[in-house]
Design an enzyme around this catalytic site. Structure first.
Site, short mmCIF file in Angstrom:
data_model
loop_
_atom_site.label_atom_id
_atom_site.label_comp_id
_atom_site.label_asym_id
_atom_site.label_seq_id
_atom_site.Cartn_x
_atom_site.Cartn_y
_atom_site.Cartn_z
CD GLU A 161 -5.59 4.83 -0.88
OE1 GLU A 161 -5.74 5.40 0.21
OE2 GLU A 161 -6.47 4.13 -1.41
CE1 TYR A 181 -3.49 2.78 0.94
CE2 TYR A 181 -1.62 3.64 2.19
CZ TYR A 181 -2.86 3.81 1.61
OH TYR A 181 -3.48 5.04 1.70
#
Ligand code: GDP
Ligand code: MN
Length: 376
Positions: free
Chosen positions: A188, A100
């Site tokens: 993101e 992530y």
């Protein structure tokens, strides 16, 4: 302005990030044709929510025929209340590792924060709750930007692959470059993937652009059309109104964001359910009032409406005139209570006497009166 994944990936590509070369399809036939060019593909629903994977909106297809079937199932699918109109078709990845990586605006520290985790993938929200220390957070000093040593330190702490640190570091710096170049509030990548053959790939993109900066990104305006999740949001933006749908049955219109928020609080505290937030701003002309009322009343759930006007530079008598004209120009299907306070409030109240508008003296009274009127 929220972007779809394929749009976010276009921005990422423009700063050199390793994004799969996918294409967008709006029909199963198009998806099949793309799969014919790309081979084994992943087909991904383009909607503004996370968790598409878990909801069945991300599926692999091995052949064009399978791509047609899978796209047919995903197109038109409802994911958390949003209908899928487009799918992104990309070469499927042989995923070995999922990280992530995100950069998010943090109001408390007034900094962008780089967040990394080696537990990327569809369960990152759970990780954030059950295992928050598995997400590394590093504030970025805007004066220096994202420095190499900060990037490498963060990657080490997060447990990113040492063997791939050069490529991964380049991705994180690219992510910051995209964030700053396009005035994002959020950028993101989840998952940031290492494939079986050792490639680093940006497999997903979530981007939110600061609306206040859109004036200097005219090239992004084509994205605007797809940024609305419902008709009301689109209308509000087109008409220059600040409207937020809240789902209750008491419409609220006021001048000034703080005043409107306060009205929502009072309505809620007195047991009511606000239908919306709507700030008509400084202007009090009939046009503005008609627009605002039309907007609020287009919500079929609205059973009553509160006007809360505080006259400062805005004059209450002008607002009252606007409201009277509005009543002539449109059908108002619900009771409306009006609180006028401040500049020219007496003149305003006088104008409204004998009209369909019910005057009240305070916000509290507005909240209880409207519930009374709705009940009868
Ligand atoms: P999200 O669930 O909305 O965040 O959508 P993602 O793009 O992150 O996809 C969800 C998951 O699909 C990923 O975490 C992967 O584990 C899985 N997945 C399986 N095959 C692929 C593939 O070829 N490409 C991508 N992007 N994801 C894949
Ligand atoms: Mn994702």
């Amino acid at each position: 302005m929220k972007l779809h994944e394929y749009q976010g990936k276009e921005l990422f590509r423009s700063v050199g990030l390793p994004v799969p070369n996918g294409e967008v399809a709006t029909t199963p036939d198009q998806a099949a044709a793309i799969a014919g060019r790309l081979g084994r593909v992943v087909i991904k629903a383009q909607v503004h929510v996370g968790g598409r994977g878990k909801a069945g909106g991300v599926k692999v297809a091995a052949t064009p025929e399978e791509a047609r079937q899978v796209a047919g199932r995903i197109l038109g699918m409802d994911i958390k209340g949003l209908t899928v109109h487009k799918v992104l078709v990309e070469p499927a990845l042989d995923i070995q590792t999922e990280y992530y990586a995100g950069i998010v605006n943090d109001r408390a520290s007034k900094r962008f924060i780089l967040m990394l985790s080696s537990m990327g993938g569809v369960d990152i929200e759970d990780v954030a709750h059950t295992n928050p220390e598995a997400i590394i957070r590093l504030p970025i000093d805007p004066a220096y930007g994202l420095l190499d040593f900060v990037v490498y330190q963060a990657m080490r702490e997060a447990g990113f692959s040492e063997a791939k640190s050069r490529e991964l570091g380049r991705v994180l710096k690219g992510l910051y470059e995209a964030l700053t170049r396009y005035d994002c509030l959020l950028a993101e990548i989840n998952p940031l993937v290492i494939t079986g053959d050792g490639r680093v790939v940006v497999a997903d993109a979530k981007v939110d652009i600061d609306d206040n900066a859109l004036f200097r990104h005219r090239d992004l305006l084509p994205y605007r059309e797809e940024s609305f999740d419902n008709e009301m949001d689109r209308q509000a933006t087109e008409q220059g109104l600040t409207y937020v749908h809240l789902g209750g049955d008491i419409g609220v219109i006021g001048n000034g964001a703080g005043l409107v928020m306060n009205t929502l609080d009072v309505v809620t505290a007195s047991g009511g359910k606000p239908a919306n937030f709507l700030d008509i701003g400084g202007g009090a002309q009939a046009d503005q009032v008609v627009k605002a009322m039309t907007m609020v009343l287009s919500d079929a759930a609205v059973k009553g409406l509160i006007f809360n006007i505080f006259g400062g530079i805005t004059r209450c008598d002008e607002v009252a005139r606007g409201m009277l004209q509005a009543a002539e120009r449109m059908e108002i299907r619900v009771p409306v209570v009006v609180r006028l306070a401040g500049t020219q409030e007496e003149a305003g109240s006088e104008l409204l006497q004998g009209s369909r508008y019910v005057p009240v003296a305070s916000v509290q009274e507005a909240a209880s009166k409207i519930q009374e009127l709705i009940a009868v």
